[in-house]
Design a protein around this motif. Structure first.
Motif, short mmCIF file in Angstrom:
data_model
loop_
_atom_site.label_atom_id
_atom_site.label_comp_id
_atom_site.label_asym_id
_atom_site.label_seq_id
_atom_site.Cartn_x
_atom_site.Cartn_y
_atom_site.Cartn_z
N GLU A 32 0.87 -1.17 0.00
CA GLU A 32 0.00 0.00 0.00
C GLU A 32 0.90 1.22 0.00
OE1 GLU A 32 -2.42 -0.46 3.51
OE2 GLU A 32 -3.97 -1.47 2.36
N VAL A 33 0.66 2.12 -0.94
CA VAL A 33 1.47 3.33 -1.07
C VAL A 33 0.53 4.53 -1.10
CG1 VAL A 33 3.12 4.57 -2.53
CG2 VAL A 33 3.25 2.07 -2.35
N GLY A 34 0.77 5.45 -0.20
CA GLY A 34 -0.04 6.66 -0.16
C GLY A 34 0.50 7.74 -1.07
N PRO A 35 -0.37 8.58 -1.61
CA PRO A 35 0.07 9.63 -2.53
C PRO A 35 0.94 10.69 -1.85
CG PRO A 35 -2.24 9.91 -2.02
CD PRO A 35 -1.82 8.60 -1.41
N MET A 36 0.87 10.81 -0.56
CA MET A 36 1.68 11.79 0.15
C MET A 36 3.01 11.20 0.63
SD MET A 36 -0.33 14.34 0.01
CE MET A 36 -2.06 14.61 -0.25
N SER A 37 3.30 9.97 0.26
CA SER A 37 4.54 9.30 0.67
C SER A 37 5.74 9.72 -0.16
CB SER A 37 4.37 7.79 0.60
OG SER A 37 4.23 7.37 -0.75
N ALA A 38 5.51 10.42 -1.25
CA ALA A 38 6.56 10.87 -2.18
C ALA A 38 7.27 9.69 -2.83
CB ALA A 38 7.55 11.79 -1.48
N VAL A 39 6.56 8.56 -2.95
CA VAL A 39 7.11 7.38 -3.62
C VAL A 39 6.58 7.35 -5.04
CG1 VAL A 39 7.07 4.86 -3.67
CG2 VAL A 39 7.34 6.04 -1.51
#
Length: 113
Positions: A32-39
């Protein structure tokens, strides 16, 4: 490119879990990757391919599950989906929403042997 260090940490986490849970191979990983993670998903996939070579995750399929970012308004209490840390509240237009989710990376599921 912090995706490389994320993938190195992911491989270490998988190795620890393999020792604790008794599996020897990872076939699929759902992150799971959040849009605010800068990934950046493409960079993460590339880094994973490089970091997983010769490990228990060599050849594993990486699935990236993008999670929405959610925030709460401190003025009216509205919980909403946001696309930026600076989005105003859609209900009352107040600024300074408190981010509740969407700034992290987490293992959601594994398929192992």
């Amino acid at each position: 490119m912090h995706e490389l260090s994320l993938c190195r940490s992911l491989i270490k986490q998988l190795e620890m879990q393999a020792q604790q849970q008794g599996f020897s191979r990872v076939h699929e990983i759902w992150l799971e990757v959040g849009p605010m993670s800068a990934v950046m998903p493409k960079s993460l996939e590339f880094a994973f391919s490089a970091c997983s070579r010769g490990t228990l995750a060599d050849g594993a399929t990486l699935h990236i599950v993008e999670q929405p970012a959610r925030a709460r308004c401190g003025v009216c209490g509205e919980i909403c989906t946001v696309s930026s840390r600076f989005d105003p509240c859609p209900n009352c237009a107040a600024e300074g929403l408190a981010l509740l989710s969407g700034d992290g990376v987490a293992i959601k599921e594994l398929e192992v042997e």
